[in-house]
Design a protein around this motif. Structure first.
Motif, short mmCIF file in Angstrom:
data_model
loop_
_atom_site.label_atom_id
_atom_site.label_comp_id
_atom_site.label_asym_id
_atom_site.label_seq_id
_atom_site.Cartn_x
_atom_site.Cartn_y
_atom_site.Cartn_z
N SER A 139 0.74 -1.33 -0.07
CA SER A 139 0.20 -0.18 0.16
C SER A 139 0.66 1.32 0.07
N VAL A 140 2.18 1.15 0.12
CA VAL A 140 3.02 2.32 0.20
C VAL A 140 3.20 2.95 -1.13
N PRO A 141 2.91 4.29 -1.46
CA PRO A 141 2.66 4.96 -2.65
C PRO A 141 3.95 4.87 -3.47
N GLU A 142 3.98 4.88 -4.79
CA GLU A 142 5.22 4.68 -5.68
C GLU A 142 6.17 5.99 -5.53
N SER A 143 5.70 6.79 -4.87
CA SER A 143 6.82 8.17 -4.63
C SER A 143 7.43 8.08 -3.39
N TRP A 144 7.09 7.03 -2.72
CA TRP A 144 7.93 6.89 -1.56
C TRP A 144 9.31 6.00 -1.73
N SER A 145 10.19 5.92 -1.13
CA SER A 145 11.57 5.27 -1.16
C SER A 145 11.23 4.23 0.02
N VAL A 146 11.42 2.82 -0.28
CA VAL A 146 11.27 1.68 0.53
C VAL A 146 12.17 0.79 0.33
N LEU A 147 13.12 0.16 1.16
CA LEU A 147 14.08 -0.71 1.06
C LEU A 147 13.68 -1.94 2.04
N VAL A 148 13.55 -3.02 1.70
CA VAL A 148 13.16 -4.30 2.35
C VAL A 148 14.23 -5.11 2.22
N LEU A 149 14.72 -5.57 3.67
CA LEU A 149 15.72 -6.29 3.94
C LEU A 149 15.40 -7.84 4.01
N ASP A 150 15.39 -8.87 3.07
CA ASP A 150 14.45 -9.84 3.16
C ASP A 150 15.60 -10.87 3.30
N PRO A 151 15.73 -11.72 4.39
CA PRO A 151 16.86 -12.97 4.66
C PRO A 151 16.33 -14.19 3.88
N THR A 152 14.97 -14.35 3.55
CA THR A 152 14.79 -15.40 3.06
C THR A 152 14.23 -15.59 1.65
N GLY A 153 13.91 -14.43 1.09
CA GLY A 153 13.22 -14.34 -0.41
C GLY A 153 11.97 -14.19 -0.41
N GLU A 154 11.18 -14.47 0.67
CA GLU A 154 9.44 -14.63 0.63
C GLU A 154 9.10 -13.27 0.27
N HIS A 155 9.74 -12.20 0.47
CA HIS A 155 9.05 -10.95 -0.11
C HIS A 155 9.01 -10.40 -1.59
N ALA A 156 9.69 -11.43 -2.33
CA ALA A 156 9.64 -11.36 -3.71
C ALA A 156 8.30 -10.98 -4.28
N VAL A 157 7.22 -11.28 -3.37
CA VAL A 157 5.88 -11.17 -4.19
C VAL A 157 5.49 -9.73 -4.11
N LEU A 158 6.41 -8.82 -3.71
CA LEU A 158 6.14 -7.37 -3.70
C LEU A 158 6.44 -6.91 -5.20
N ALA A 159 7.02 -7.76 -6.01
CA ALA A 159 7.39 -7.35 -7.43
C ALA A 159 5.94 -7.15 -8.14
N LYS A 160 4.81 -7.98 -7.47
CA LYS A 160 3.55 -7.79 -8.33
C LYS A 160 3.05 -6.13 -7.91
N PHE A 161 3.55 -5.67 -7.14
CA PHE A 161 2.81 -4.20 -6.69
C PHE A 161 3.81 -3.14 -6.93
#
Length: 613
Positions: free
Chosen positions: A253-275
């Motif tokens: 839900s974070v707008p595209e205008s924001w900078s967000v950096l996700v440190l993902d140790p397992t790779g499970e947050h790759a789903v965010l590519a859909k967003f």
């Protein structure tokens, strides 16, 4: 209708505010995240401004603002008012009680501590807090009738907001308070500077251009985030309770205008590519040498690994050897070699022991490709997948390096936004994480932290504006969040005990994004890059292989073995020792095998190129 004057106000930290407010008889004091503001009757505005300036306050008159929706603050269940129940985004609308009305409040207090013994009234001893509240009423010869409220865009009422803005006290939620009670209720509302009005078009633009947003997580429950505010967040609970799914639902839900950096140790947050998130693999697309932070920054990283991951104290002699080695080095491998010289050449037993201990801790970091080279921090929304890193120590070192790089960039005004850290337990409660987390808020960076136990999460990361506790039996977490163990052990999947500054804690059943849930159900952890195994098969130094490997290196090698290399490719391969004339070296073949294992390019093509070599 009562005419009301509004002021932005800055009060010296040591100054009490209630004595002056009592003098104006009727007032509203509030802060909804844009600064401290006071409203008084217009006929008393001039007198208020004069008295405030005499007391050293800074006041300026503003146009009447449009208050966000409010609701009654129902967390006040004890008296006197405890200091820790002061709302952050909320306020008080009150009128002064004098004479008989004030005396009645005093008598009501005294009556609670009177007893009849053998036909005579005896005054019972009062608790210290009651004595202090009673004393404030006597000193000021006044009490206050007040309604306490908080701002809540989801469950709040615009009608109630308009009513309190007119300095009207609603019947519901109205109570009688001592001056000390009101002082405590306003202790956090007054923080953060005075209110400076934004034009309505600016408010609309903030929402239109994504400068602020809210995430609805359940019926009647949403979290609001805005630039230049504390957006820190904690999600804590046992594995498999819905923390990561809740995090991804919010990140989506974070707008595209924001900078967000996700440190993902397992790779499970790759789903965010859909967003719309970019997914970068550590060691393949994202690489950062701790020495690029400078010797002091690299020291923070290594010390953080020792203290946070290994839970060992960095002794003065270890710190001195490490500082000397880093001061003269360009990368961790050079620092390792310098420490090895101390082990081999020092005449002192304590220095040799310290050097040997340091070498053991550094060894797992040297074969991590992610800790070699330099890639600038990605702007926009990005996930760094750390599942490609072989050792847990190296994952910790890489996460600390990225966190330190964010801090350095933020200080220079080059980066602001949100850093999300999953499995923050691996960082531990070490000094460097606490220091960085504490200072990041000053530079427009908020940290969203996910972990399993409060015992392993850095204190400053756990001290978030919004906290969500999921099901757990961890004793350290229960001690802080649920001391009786009556709530957290009984929660189901995606249920959380929510605490937000200025609001009453509550249990909510979260509504999670369906795409996120489907992805979690199908998720399988990826394999790390087998740097040490591949190096052993090809008879090369794993440190050299780690330093040479990257996506760019693999693509240059493939062009070289196909006879299509550019001059830039040849220069790169020469620098890394990957070619000898027209032939690929053993190190190059090891790189190509890692390219296959990492999936950078199709395995069939790489096998063909290896045969050509």
């Amino acid at each position: 209708m009562m005419r009301v004057a509004w002021f932005g106000v800055e009060v010296p930290p040591s100054e009490r505010i209630v004595p002056l407010l009592i003098a104006v008889d009727r007032f509203l004091a509030a802060n909804w995240g844009e600064g401290f503001t006071l409203a008084v009757e217009e006929r008393r505005a001039k007198r208020f401004a004069e008295l405030a300036e005499l007391r050293g306050w800074r006041v300026w008159q503003v146009e009447p603002p449009e208050l966000p929706p409010v609701r009654f603050y129902d967390a006040l269940r004890s008296w006197p008012v405890p200091e820790d129940l002061a709302p952050v985004r909320g306020g008080v609308v009150a009128r002064t009680l004098r004479g008989r009305a004030a005396a009645k409040v005093l008598n009501d207090i005294d009556r609670q501590y009177l007893a009849v013994i053998r036909g005579s009234f005896v005054r019972l001893p009062m608790p210290q807090e009651v004595e202090r509240a009673r004393e404030s009423l006597i000193v000021h010869d006044a009490a206050l009738q007040a309604s306490v409220f908080i701002f809540d865009e989801v469950r709040g009422s615009e009608k109630l907001a308009r009513k309190v803005a007119e300095l009207k006290l609603p019947w519901r939620g109205r109570g009688r308070f001592t001056p000390l009670d009101i002082e405590r209720l306003l202790s956090r509302v007054r923080e953060g500077g005075g209110y400076r009005q934004r034009p309505k078009i600016a408010v609309m633009a903030a929402r239109e251009f994504g400068l602020e947003f809210s995430v609805k997580l359940a019926d009647g429950f949403a979290l609001r985030f805005a630039e230049k505010q504390d957006n820190s967040l904690l999600l804590c609970g046992a594995p498999g309770t819905g923390k990561s799914a809740a995090l991804d639902t919010m990140l989506a839900s974070v707008p595209e205008s924001w900078s967000v950096l996700v440190l993902d140790p397992t790779g499970e947050h790759a789903v965010l590519a859909k967003f719309g998130y970019r997914v970068a693999r550590a060691g393949v697309d994202a690489k950062i040498n701790p020495l690029e932070l400078g010797p002091a920054g690299a020291f923070d990283v290594i010390a953080g690994v020792i203290e946070g991951y290994w839970r060992e104290r960095v002794s003065p002699i270890v710190a001195e050897i490490l500082r000397r080695a880093l001061q003269a080095s360009k990368n961790l491998a050079e620092a390792y070699d310098r420490i090895m010289k101390v082990l081999e050449q020092s005449q002192r037993e304590d220095e040799r022991s310290a050097a040997a201990a340091l070498l053991r801790r550094l060894e797992p970091l040297l074969t991590c490709p992610a800790l070699h080279g330099l890639e600038l921090l990605p702007r926009g929304r990005a996930v760094i997948d750390m599942s490609s890193i072989e050792s847990e120590e190296a994952k910790t070192a890489f996460a600390l390096t990225v966190l330190h790089a964010v801090y350095s960039s933020a200080k220079l005004g080059r980066w602001k936004g949100i850093v999300a850290i999953d499995e923050a337990d691996r960082l531990g409660d070490c000094e460097v994480v606490n220091r960085i987390a504490d200072e990041l808020r000053q530079y427009g960076v908020s940290v969203w932290t996910v972990g399993h136990s409060l015992a392993r999460i850095a204190r400053k990361l756990a001290d978030a504006r919004a906290q969500m506790f999921f099901a757990t039996m961890d004793p350290d977490t229960l001690e802080v969040a649920d001391s009786r163990g009556e709530v957290l052990p009984r929660l189901g999947f995606a249920q959380a005990l929510v605490r937000e500054r200025g609001a009453r804690e509550r249990v909510v059943s979260l509504t999670l994004n369906p795409d996120v849930l489907r992805s979690k159900a199908l998720f399988k952890p990826g394999a790390p890059l087998p740097v040490s195994q591949v190096a052993a098969r090809h008879g090369v130094d794993p440190r050299q292989l780690a330093a040479a490997f990257s996506r760019g290196t693999c693509e240059a090698l493939l062009r070289f073995t196909s006879g299509l290399a550019s001059q830039e490719d040849l220069v790169l391969l020469d620098e890394l020792g990957l070619r000898k004339g027209k032939e690929a070296t053993r190190l190059a073949l090891a790189c190509l095998e890692l390219c296959r294992d990492s999936g950078i390019l199709p395995a069939q093509r790489i096998n063909s190129e290896e045969n050509n070599c």
